[in-house]
Design a protein around this motif. Structure first.
Motif, PDB file in Angstrom:
ATOM      1  N   LEU A  49       0.815  -1.222   0.000  1.00  0.00           N
ATOM      2  CA  LEU A  49       0.000   0.000   0.000  1.00  0.00           C
ATOM      3  C   LEU A  49       0.847   1.270   0.000  1.00  0.00           C
ATOM      4  O   LEU A  49       0.362   2.341  -0.361  1.00  0.00           O
ATOM      5  CB  LEU A  49      -0.940   0.015   1.212  1.00  0.00           C
ATOM      6  CG  LEU A  49      -2.074  -1.004   1.183  1.00  0.00           C
ATOM      7  CD1 LEU A  49      -2.831  -0.999   2.502  1.00  0.00           C
ATOM      8  CD2 LEU A  49      -3.021  -0.743   0.020  1.00  0.00           C
ATOM      9  N   ARG A  50       2.093   1.182   0.390  1.00  0.00           N
ATOM     10  CA  ARG A  50       2.977   2.355   0.488  1.00  0.00           C
ATOM     11  C   ARG A  50       3.085   3.146  -0.819  1.00  0.00           C
ATOM     12  O   ARG A  50       3.088   4.375  -0.790  1.00  0.00           O
ATOM     13  CB  ARG A  50       4.358   1.907   0.970  1.00  0.00           C
ATOM     14  CG  ARG A  50       5.301   3.049   1.236  1.00  0.00           C
ATOM     15  CD  ARG A  50       6.490   2.610   2.043  1.00  0.00           C
ATOM     16  NE  ARG A  50       6.118   2.043   3.329  1.00  0.00           N
ATOM     17  CZ  ARG A  50       5.757   2.754   4.380  1.00  0.00           C
ATOM     18  NH1 ARG A  50       5.715   4.055   4.302  1.00  0.00           N
ATOM     19  NH2 ARG A  50       5.440   2.169   5.512  1.00  0.00           N
ATOM     20  N   LEU A  53       0.669   6.079  -1.244  1.00  0.00           N
ATOM     21  CA  LEU A  53       0.775   7.261  -0.389  1.00  0.00           C
ATOM     22  C   LEU A  53       1.640   8.312  -1.074  1.00  0.00           C
ATOM     23  O   LEU A  53       2.577   7.954  -1.800  1.00  0.00           O
ATOM     24  CB  LEU A  53       1.422   6.898   0.951  1.00  0.00           C
ATOM     25  CG  LEU A  53       0.652   5.978   1.878  1.00  0.00           C
ATOM     26  CD1 LEU A  53       1.528   5.575   3.058  1.00  0.00           C
ATOM     27  CD2 LEU A  53      -0.605   6.660   2.375  1.00  0.00           C
ATOM     28  N   TYR A  73      -3.946   3.036  10.437  1.00  0.00           N
ATOM     29  CA  TYR A  73      -2.607   3.573  10.176  1.00  0.00           C
ATOM     30  C   TYR A  73      -2.114   4.309  11.410  1.00  0.00           C
ATOM     31  O   TYR A  73      -2.914   4.843  12.191  1.00  0.00           O
ATOM     32  CB  TYR A  73      -2.632   4.551   8.989  1.00  0.00           C
ATOM     33  CG  TYR A  73      -2.354   3.904   7.667  1.00  0.00           C
ATOM     34  CD1 TYR A  73      -1.067   3.890   7.144  1.00  0.00           C
ATOM     35  CD2 TYR A  73      -3.359   3.305   6.937  1.00  0.00           C
ATOM     36  CE1 TYR A  73      -0.799   3.297   5.924  1.00  0.00           C
ATOM     37  CE2 TYR A  73      -3.099   2.699   5.714  1.00  0.00           C
ATOM     38  CZ  TYR A  73      -1.815   2.702   5.223  1.00  0.00           C
ATOM     39  OH  TYR A  73      -1.538   2.105   4.017  1.00  0.00           O
ATOM     40  N   ILE A  91      -6.394   5.413  -0.651  1.00  0.00           N
ATOM     41  CA  ILE A  91      -5.834   4.258   0.060  1.00  0.00           C
ATOM     42  C   ILE A  91      -6.876   3.142   0.149  1.00  0.00           C
ATOM     43  O   ILE A  91      -6.566   1.963  -0.052  1.00  0.00           O
ATOM     44  CB  ILE A  91      -5.353   4.662   1.470  1.00  0.00           C
ATOM     45  CG1 ILE A  91      -4.262   5.715   1.375  1.00  0.00           C
ATOM     46  CG2 ILE A  91      -4.871   3.462   2.263  1.00  0.00           C
ATOM     47  CD1 ILE A  91      -3.031   5.258   0.651  1.00  0.00           C
TER      48      ILE A  91
END
Length: 161
Positions: A49-50, A53, A73, A91
């Protein structure tokens, strides 16, 4: 005794022909290490998922948990909490594209650094001249417990009778 149901000790592993297990595989095979498996899975999910961002935010946010339909988070300052909430829809869409059934993003704030490897180490300051002299004097006193005995070699001798 032929009707006894006891068949002897059971082997520790059912299939002994597969060879030895790697230590991490042996650890993960036990149900007591379910939290370790979950932590590894959450870390892998965080890595997936990074990229979704913003780069400035990625250094200050980390996936902490997946609790039902909530992504949790952790960020290291309130300003990053606000910024993460702004990109929450992106996200959540990314998490859904990975097959997760999430509907909500929760953001918690901590005072500790998110990535421990990026902690700032305290750097040693140069020593002042006075401190250096004091340290050398202290070290010299450890080497010679009686400073000044070299100046008077007769100080250690017993007087002759």
């Amino acid at each position: 005794m032929s009707d006894s149901k006891y068949r002897g000790p059971k082997p520790a592993r059912a299939d002994r022909n597969t060879g030895p297990q790697a230590p991490i595989e042996a650890l993960l095979a036990d149900s007591a290490f379910d939290p370790l498996r979950r932590a590894l899975w959450l870390d892998a999910l965080d890595q997936r998922l990074r990229p979704f961002l913003p780069p400035s935010l990625a250094a200050h946010a980390r996936l902490a948990n997946l609790d039902g339909g909530r992504l949790v988070y952790v960020v290291d300052a309130p300003v990053w909490r606000a910024k993460l909430r702004l990109v929450a829809p992106d996200i959540l869409d990314a998490a859904r594209s990975l097959g997760l059934g999430v509907a909500e993003l929760v953001v918690k704030t901590t005072t500790y650094p998110i990535h421990p490897s990026e902690r700032t180490e305290s750097k040693a300051k140069p020593m002042s001249a006075a401190a250096k002299e004091a340290l050398q004097a202290a070290l010299a006193s450890l080497v010679d417990p009686h400073p000044g005995s070299e100046k008077n070699p007769d100080a250690k001798r017993k007087p002759e009778s």
